[in-house]
Design an enzyme around this catalytic site. Sequence first.
Site, PDB file in Angstrom:
ATOM      1  N   GLU A   1       7.483  63.251  23.335  1.00 41.65           N
ATOM      2  CA  GLU A   1       8.360  62.243  23.941  1.00 41.65           C
ATOM      3  C   GLU A   1       7.549  61.203  24.710  1.00 41.65           C
ATOM      4  O   GLU A   1       7.895  60.015  24.715  1.00 41.65           O
ATOM      5  CB  GLU A   1       9.373  62.914  24.858  1.00 41.65           C
ATOM      6  CG  GLU A   1      10.381  63.803  24.151  1.00 41.65           C
ATOM      7  CD  GLU A   1       9.843  65.192  23.811  1.00 41.65           C
ATOM      8  OE1 GLU A   1      10.570  65.956  23.158  1.00 41.65           O
ATOM      9  OE2 GLU A   1       8.686  65.503  24.179  1.00 41.65           O
TER      10      GLU A   1
ATOM     11  N   ASN B   1       5.504  65.164  14.845  1.00 45.23           N
ATOM     12  CA  ASN B   1       5.435  63.778  14.389  1.00 45.23           C
ATOM     13  C   ASN B   1       4.474  63.618  13.207  1.00 45.23           C
ATOM     14  O   ASN B   1       3.265  63.808  13.346  1.00 45.23           O
ATOM     15  CB  ASN B   1       4.989  62.897  15.556  1.00 45.23           C
ATOM     16  CG  ASN B   1       5.069  61.424  15.248  1.00 45.23           C
ATOM     17  OD1 ASN B   1       5.403  61.024  14.151  1.00 45.23           O
ATOM     18  ND2 ASN B   1       4.755  60.606  16.242  1.00 45.23           N
TER      19      ASN B   1
ATOM     20  N   LEU C   1       4.317  60.666  11.653  1.00 48.04           N
ATOM     21  CA  LEU C   1       4.085  59.226  11.549  1.00 48.04           C
ATOM     22  C   LEU C   1       2.678  58.835  11.988  1.00 48.04           C
ATOM     23  O   LEU C   1       2.101  57.886  11.446  1.00 48.04           O
ATOM     24  CB  LEU C   1       5.124  58.464  12.369  1.00 48.04           C
ATOM     25  CG  LEU C   1       6.585  58.700  11.957  1.00 48.04           C
ATOM     26  CD1 LEU C   1       7.529  57.953  12.896  1.00 48.04           C
ATOM     27  CD2 LEU C   1       6.815  58.274  10.520  1.00 48.04           C
ATOM     28  N   GLU C   2       2.114  59.548  12.962  1.00 48.74           N
ATOM     29  CA  GLU C   2       0.776  59.192  13.436  1.00 48.74           C
ATOM     30  C   GLU C   2      -0.277  59.348  12.339  1.00 48.74           C
ATOM     31  O   GLU C   2      -1.032  58.408  12.076  1.00 48.74           O
ATOM     32  CB  GLU C   2       0.413  60.019  14.666  1.00 48.74           C
ATOM     33  CG  GLU C   2       1.133  59.569  15.933  1.00 48.74           C
ATOM     34  CD  GLU C   2       0.680  60.330  17.160  1.00 48.74           C
ATOM     35  OE1 GLU C   2      -0.088  61.312  16.997  1.00 48.74           O
ATOM     36  OE2 GLU C   2       1.088  59.956  18.267  1.00 48.74           O
TER      37      GLU C   2
ATOM     38  N   PRO D   1      -4.311  73.509  18.266  1.00 52.57           N
ATOM     39  CA  PRO D   1      -3.111  74.204  18.759  1.00 52.57           C
ATOM     40  C   PRO D   1      -2.262  73.290  19.631  1.00 52.57           C
ATOM     41  O   PRO D   1      -2.780  72.437  20.361  1.00 52.57           O
ATOM     42  CB  PRO D   1      -3.690  75.373  19.572  1.00 52.57           C
ATOM     43  CG  PRO D   1      -5.079  75.558  19.036  1.00 52.57           C
ATOM     44  CD  PRO D   1      -5.542  74.174  18.685  1.00 52.57           C
ATOM     45  N   ARG D   2      -0.949  73.468  19.554  1.00 50.96           N
ATOM     46  CA  ARG D   2      -0.029  72.615  20.310  1.00 50.96           C
ATOM     47  C   ARG D   2      -0.163  72.830  21.805  1.00 50.96           C
ATOM     48  O   ARG D   2      -0.069  71.882  22.592  1.00 50.96           O
ATOM     49  CB  ARG D   2       1.412  72.906  19.861  1.00 50.96           C
ATOM     50  CG  ARG D   2       2.479  72.066  20.550  1.00 50.96           C
ATOM     51  CD  ARG D   2       2.435  70.633  20.099  1.00 50.96           C
ATOM     52  NE  ARG D   2       3.552  69.844  20.636  1.00 50.96           N
ATOM     53  CZ  ARG D   2       3.733  68.561  20.370  1.00 50.96           C
ATOM     54  NH1 ARG D   2       2.901  67.924  19.572  1.00 50.96           N
ATOM     55  NH2 ARG D   2       4.754  67.909  20.885  1.00 50.96           N
TER      56      ARG D   2
ATOM     57  N   MET E   1      -7.275  67.777  25.063  1.00 54.92           N
ATOM     58  CA  MET E   1      -5.989  67.099  25.152  1.00 54.92           C
ATOM     59  C   MET E   1      -6.181  65.599  24.924  1.00 54.92           C
ATOM     60  O   MET E   1      -7.194  65.028  25.304  1.00 54.92           O
ATOM     61  CB  MET E   1      -5.354  67.337  26.529  1.00 54.92           C
ATOM     62  CG  MET E   1      -4.994  68.795  26.803  1.00 54.92           C
ATOM     63  SD  MET E   1      -3.751  69.435  25.678  1.00 54.92           S
ATOM     64  CE  MET E   1      -2.369  68.359  26.084  1.00 54.92           C
ATOM     65  N   GLY E   2      -5.187  64.979  24.294  1.00 59.87           N
ATOM     66  CA  GLY E   2      -5.177  63.538  24.151  1.00 59.87           C
ATOM     67  C   GLY E   2      -6.097  62.987  23.078  1.00 59.87           C
ATOM     68  O   GLY E   2      -6.335  61.778  23.037  1.00 59.87           O
ATOM     69  N   GLU E   3      -6.605  63.848  22.188  1.00 61.33           N
ATOM     70  CA  GLU E   3      -7.538  63.383  21.166  1.00 61.33           C
ATOM     71  C   GLU E   3      -6.978  63.468  19.751  1.00 61.33           C
ATOM     72  O   GLU E   3      -7.699  63.237  18.782  1.00 61.33           O
ATOM     73  CB  GLU E   3      -8.829  64.205  21.227  1.00 61.33           C
ATOM     74  CG  GLU E   3      -9.672  63.973  22.450  1.00 61.33           C
ATOM     75  CD  GLU E   3     -11.051  64.603  22.335  1.00 61.33           C
ATOM     76  OE1 GLU E   3     -12.031  63.929  22.717  1.00 61.33           O
ATOM     77  OE2 GLU E   3     -11.154  65.752  21.860  1.00 61.33           O
TER      78      GLU E   3
END
Length: 419
Positions: free
Chosen positions: A59, A334, A336-337, A267-268, A308-310
Amino acid sequence: MRNLYTLLYGLLLPAVLLRLYWRGFKAPQYRQRWLERLGFYQRPSRQGVIWIHAVSVGEAEAAFPLIAHLRHCHPQLPVLVTTTTPTGSARVQAALAGQVEHVYLPYDLPFVIERFLKCFRPGLAVIMEKEIWPNLFAACAAQNIPLFIVNARLSARSARSYRKIPGLVKPALTCVTTVAVQTEEDRLRFIEIGAAPQQVQVLGNIKFDVTIDAAVIAEGRALKQQLFAKRWVWIVASTHQGEEEIFLALYPVLKVSIPELLLLIVPRHPERFQTVKKLCEQQGLAVVMRSEQTQPHEQTDVYIADSMGELKMLYAAADLAFVGGSLVPVGGHNVLEPAAIGVPVLFGPEMFNFQEIAERILALEGAMQCRDRQAIMDAVLRLYRDIAFRNRLIDNGRLFVQNNQGATKRVAGLLAEYL
């Protein structure tokens, strides 16, 4: 009904806090800043904020284009972003540090909500996707704060759940100014659970407006050359419990036909990084963790991105992507990325949270859906061997994303009337 809900929530609050503490054993971030969840803040804040709530990473990523648009058009207005999860918090702080203020969403109890609203005094409230909080919504209505649910989606499963508690959901929805949904199916489902038809507008999916910085693409390409130059990299992204075992079992079989194959697992949830590493070791696979900053060698089987964030950058470093959360009943993540970045996309059968996107991208042959292990193997081998097919999948995926952009401007135009 809301009074009963408040009573039960209050009685359960000690258990909720205990669960927060318990989760902190695996993810220490859950124990940090926990007072924010009760409406207590360590420093004074700017008031009259544009408040945007994004429950977690997905989100938050969807909200970033909208936040950028609002900040560009209304630079004088401060923006507050709330999340529920530490991973969402980390992503917001990494992407928007110094640009917005961030705190955790407070628990949905009247006295907690009152402290939150008094501290920040939002001029506008924007809830991403489908969060419905009865006390929070009622408090916004009582204080005449325009409240919007944007990029809203509602699966058939969620709609059935909400229909079981109409005494809570319908009054909460009456407090909402507008529900901006992604599709016509979402519009009908929101009306089914109690929204008035005139409240609901179909404005499209903001996630199509994903922005991939050229520097991120370049960083991913550079990583490929530095770490994976001689490998064919298969990224398996946003995986959940029960999924990694499937790919770890397929890997040695596929390795026979693809000797240079490297499995890149993302991993999520951070608390599962070490769990996934142990799963690899139990299978006798050579594993390297990204945090170790160790160069993978020819014998490395699995590279785990415990960071994280990569994810966008890692997609750009890959030759093939499988988007997780789709082999177990999570509902998918997602797609779409990776499509926008230009990597061929696979996903599993459990895509109920992205059903409309999945159906449309499949219809345009911009991705492949794999129903079982054999289908995954067949898809990977075909994409490895058939370069023309792989390029066609990539081109169709990119075109699908580009042809559906524009929802961010439509949503921003809706909010501008109240700013």
